[in-house]
Design a protein around this motif. Structure first.
Motif, PDB file in Angstrom:
ATOM      1  N   MET A 107       0.845  -1.183   0.000  1.00  0.00           N
ATOM      2  CA  MET A 107       0.000   0.000   0.000  1.00  0.00           C
ATOM      3  C   MET A 107       0.886   1.240   0.000  1.00  0.00           C
ATOM      4  SD  MET A 107      -2.763   1.462   2.737  1.00  0.00           S
ATOM      5  CE  MET A 107      -1.576   2.127   3.859  1.00  0.00           C
ATOM      6  N   ILE A 108       0.501   2.202  -0.795  1.00  0.00           N
ATOM      7  CA  ILE A 108       1.210   3.473  -0.868  1.00  0.00           C
ATOM      8  C   ILE A 108       0.301   4.532  -0.269  1.00  0.00           C
ATOM      9  CG2 ILE A 108       2.179   5.200  -2.419  1.00  0.00           C
ATOM     10  CD1 ILE A 108       2.466   2.849  -4.459  1.00  0.00           C
ATOM     11  N   GLN A 109       0.821   5.299   0.670  1.00  0.00           N
ATOM     12  CA  GLN A 109       0.036   6.386   1.254  1.00  0.00           C
ATOM     13  C   GLN A 109       0.776   7.686   0.995  1.00  0.00           C
ATOM     14  OE1 GLN A 109      -1.855   5.855   5.077  1.00  0.00           O
ATOM     15  NE2 GLN A 109      -1.326   7.944   5.674  1.00  0.00           N
ATOM     16  N   VAL A 110       0.060   8.660   0.417  1.00  0.00           N
ATOM     17  CA  VAL A 110       0.642   9.971   0.137  1.00  0.00           C
ATOM     18  C   VAL A 110      -0.271  11.041   0.708  1.00  0.00           C
ATOM     19  CG1 VAL A 110       1.851   9.233  -1.947  1.00  0.00           C
ATOM     20  CG2 VAL A 110      -0.451  10.111  -2.135  1.00  0.00           C
ATOM     21  N   ASN A 111       0.335  12.174   1.061  1.00  0.00           N
ATOM     22  CA  ASN A 111      -0.518  13.265   1.546  1.00  0.00           C
ATOM     23  C   ASN A 111      -1.077  14.037   0.359  1.00  0.00           C
ATOM     24  OD1 ASN A 111       1.367  15.231   0.712  1.00  0.00           O
ATOM     25  ND2 ASN A 111       2.510  15.039   2.616  1.00  0.00           N
ATOM     26  N   ILE A 112      -2.018  14.888   0.604  1.00  0.00           N
ATOM     27  CA  ILE A 112      -2.717  15.600  -0.468  1.00  0.00           C
ATOM     28  C   ILE A 112      -1.754  16.437  -1.307  1.00  0.00           C
ATOM     29  CG2 ILE A 112      -4.422  17.402  -0.957  1.00  0.00           C
ATOM     30  CD1 ILE A 112      -6.072  16.322   1.375  1.00  0.00           C
ATOM     31  N   HIS A 113      -0.830  17.143  -0.660  1.00  0.00           N
ATOM     32  CA  HIS A 113       0.109  17.986  -1.407  1.00  0.00           C
ATOM     33  C   HIS A 113       0.946  17.136  -2.355  1.00  0.00           C
ATOM     34  CE1 HIS A 113       2.840  21.204  -2.397  1.00  0.00           C
ATOM     35  NE2 HIS A 113       3.864  20.420  -2.061  1.00  0.00           N
ATOM     36  N   GLU A 114       1.474  16.020  -1.870  1.00  0.00           N
ATOM     37  CA  GLU A 114       2.266  15.136  -2.718  1.00  0.00           C
ATOM     38  C   GLU A 114       1.412  14.555  -3.841  1.00  0.00           C
ATOM     39  OE1 GLU A 114       5.040  11.125  -2.482  1.00  0.00           O
ATOM     40  OE2 GLU A 114       4.227  11.967  -0.642  1.00  0.00           O
ATOM     41  N   ALA A 115       0.161  14.214  -3.534  1.00  0.00           N
ATOM     42  CA  ALA A 115      -0.737  13.664  -4.560  1.00  0.00           C
ATOM     43  C   ALA A 115      -0.962  14.681  -5.674  1.00  0.00           C
ATOM     44  CB  ALA A 115      -2.059  13.255  -3.927  1.00  0.00           C
ATOM     45  N   LYS A 116      -1.082  15.952  -5.308  1.00  0.00           N
ATOM     46  CA  LYS A 116      -1.283  16.975  -6.336  1.00  0.00           C
ATOM     47  C   LYS A 116      -0.054  17.132  -7.218  1.00  0.00           C
ATOM     48  CE  LYS A 116      -2.675  20.391  -3.669  1.00  0.00           C
ATOM     49  NZ  LYS A 116      -3.231  21.696  -3.222  1.00  0.00           N
ATOM     50  N   THR A 117       1.131  17.045  -6.618  1.00  0.00           N
ATOM     51  CA  THR A 117       2.341  17.250  -7.406  1.00  0.00           C
ATOM     52  C   THR A 117       2.761  15.999  -8.173  1.00  0.00           C
ATOM     53  OG1 THR A 117       3.760  16.750  -5.519  1.00  0.00           O
ATOM     54  CG2 THR A 117       3.192  19.066  -5.882  1.00  0.00           C
ATOM     55  N   GLN A 118       2.340  14.824  -7.719  1.00  0.00           N
ATOM     56  CA  GLN A 118       2.735  13.551  -8.331  1.00  0.00           C
ATOM     57  C   GLN A 118       1.534  12.787  -8.904  1.00  0.00           C
ATOM     58  OE1 GLN A 118       5.972  12.396  -8.400  1.00  0.00           O
ATOM     59  NE2 GLN A 118       6.671  14.285  -7.428  1.00  0.00           N
ATOM     60  N   LEU A 119       0.490  13.503  -9.295  1.00  0.00           N
ATOM     61  CA  LEU A 119      -0.759  12.855  -9.686  1.00  0.00           C
ATOM     62  C   LEU A 119      -0.568  11.810 -10.791  1.00  0.00           C
ATOM     63  CD1 LEU A 119      -3.770  12.623  -9.209  1.00  0.00           C
ATOM     64  CD2 LEU A 119      -4.115  14.461 -10.862  1.00  0.00           C
ATOM     65  N   SER A 120       0.132  12.143 -11.839  1.00  0.00           N
ATOM     66  CA  SER A 120       0.323  11.178 -12.935  1.00  0.00           C
ATOM     67  C   SER A 120       1.010   9.914 -12.435  1.00  0.00           C
ATOM     68  CB  SER A 120       1.160  11.800 -14.056  1.00  0.00           C
ATOM     69  OG  SER A 120       0.446  12.845 -14.665  1.00  0.00           O
ATOM     70  N   LYS A 121       2.001  10.072 -11.590  1.00  0.00           N
ATOM     71  CA  LYS A 121       2.748   8.930 -11.071  1.00  0.00           C
ATOM     72  C   LYS A 121       1.860   8.026 -10.217  1.00  0.00           C
ATOM     73  CE  LYS A 121       6.576   7.824  -8.007  1.00  0.00           C
ATOM     74  NZ  LYS A 121       7.548   8.379  -7.068  1.00  0.00           N
ATOM     75  N   ILE A 122       1.056   8.615  -9.329  1.00  0.00           N
ATOM     76  CA  ILE A 122       0.228   7.764  -8.466  1.00  0.00           C
ATOM     77  C   ILE A 122      -0.939   7.140  -9.235  1.00  0.00           C
ATOM     78  CG2 ILE A 122       0.942   8.943  -6.358  1.00  0.00           C
ATOM     79  CD1 ILE A 122      -1.833  10.202  -6.232  1.00  0.00           C
ATOM     80  N   ILE A 123      -1.404   7.811 -10.278  1.00  0.00           N
ATOM     81  CA  ILE A 123      -2.434   7.200 -11.129  1.00  0.00           C
ATOM     82  C   ILE A 123      -1.860   5.972 -11.823  1.00  0.00           C
ATOM     83  CG2 ILE A 123      -3.772   7.499 -13.257  1.00  0.00           C
ATOM     84  CD1 ILE A 123      -4.383  10.354 -12.328  1.00  0.00           C
ATOM     85  N   ASP A 124      -0.642   6.088 -12.338  1.00  0.00           N
ATOM     86  CA  ASP A 124       0.008   4.932 -12.977  1.00  0.00           C
ATOM     87  C   ASP A 124       0.174   3.786 -11.986  1.00  0.00           C
ATOM     88  OD1 ASP A 124       0.189   6.216 -15.406  1.00  0.00           O
ATOM     89  OD2 ASP A 124       2.268   6.873 -15.098  1.00  0.00           O
ATOM     90  N   GLN A 125       0.542   4.097 -10.752  1.00  0.00           N
ATOM     91  CA  GLN A 125       0.710   3.057  -9.739  1.00  0.00           C
ATOM     92  C   GLN A 125      -0.614   2.357  -9.453  1.00  0.00           C
ATOM     93  OE1 GLN A 125       2.497   5.670  -6.817  1.00  0.00           O
ATOM     94  NE2 GLN A 125       4.478   4.637  -7.035  1.00  0.00           N
ATOM     95  N   ALA A 126      -1.688   3.134  -9.339  1.00  0.00           N
ATOM     96  CA  ALA A 126      -3.004   2.550  -9.080  1.00  0.00           C
ATOM     97  C   ALA A 126      -3.441   1.675 -10.251  1.00  0.00           C
ATOM     98  CB  ALA A 126      -4.030   3.657  -8.819  1.00  0.00           C
ATOM     99  N   CYS A 127      -3.163   2.111 -11.470  1.00  0.00           N
ATOM    100  CA  CYS A 127      -3.535   1.326 -12.653  1.00  0.00           C
ATOM    101  C   CYS A 127      -2.749   0.026 -12.754  1.00  0.00           C
ATOM    102  CB  CYS A 127      -3.350   2.161 -13.917  1.00  0.00           C
ATOM    103  SG  CYS A 127      -4.593   3.455 -14.097  1.00  0.00           S
ATOM    104  N   ARG A 128      -1.571  -0.016 -12.156  1.00  0.00           N
ATOM    105  CA  ARG A 128      -0.779  -1.244 -12.130  1.00  0.00           C
ATOM    106  C   ARG A 128      -1.235  -2.190 -11.024  1.00  0.00           C
ATOM    107  NH1 ARG A 128       3.660   2.354 -12.934  1.00  0.00           N
ATOM    108  NH2 ARG A 128       4.184   2.159 -10.734  1.00  0.00           N
TER     109      ARG A 128
END
Length: 76
Positions: free
Chosen positions: A1-22
């Motif tokens: 499980m990966i947990q990120v805070n809101i600020h990091e999610a906003k700056t790394q959105l494409s990266k975390i979307i790719d992780q979720a899709c994997r």
């Protein structure tokens, strides 16, 4: 499980979307408290294919016979 805070999610959105899709579980937290889980949307089913039920369904002569009166009334 990966947990990120809101600020990091906003700056790394494409990266975390790719992780979720994997298939990785991605949780977005506010002040360290998990608030949402990011999950991919299931792909749309493919278009219909003619003949897909070929050999799987049968229509016998009874299909073409008229319905009884009480059944016909139920459809009205």
């Amino acid at each position: 499980m990966i947990q990120v805070n809101i600020h990091e999610a906003k700056t790394q959105l494409s990266k975390i979307i790719d992780q979720a899709c994997r298939g990785e579980e991605v949780v977005i937290a506010k002040a360290g408290t998990p608030v949402v889980r990011l999950t991919p949307i299931a792909p749309r089913p493919s278009r219909r294919q003619f003949g897909a039920l070929s050999g799987k369904a049968r229509v016998d002569q009874r299909f073409f016979e008229p319905l009884p009166e009480d059944e016909l009334r139920a459809w009205e």
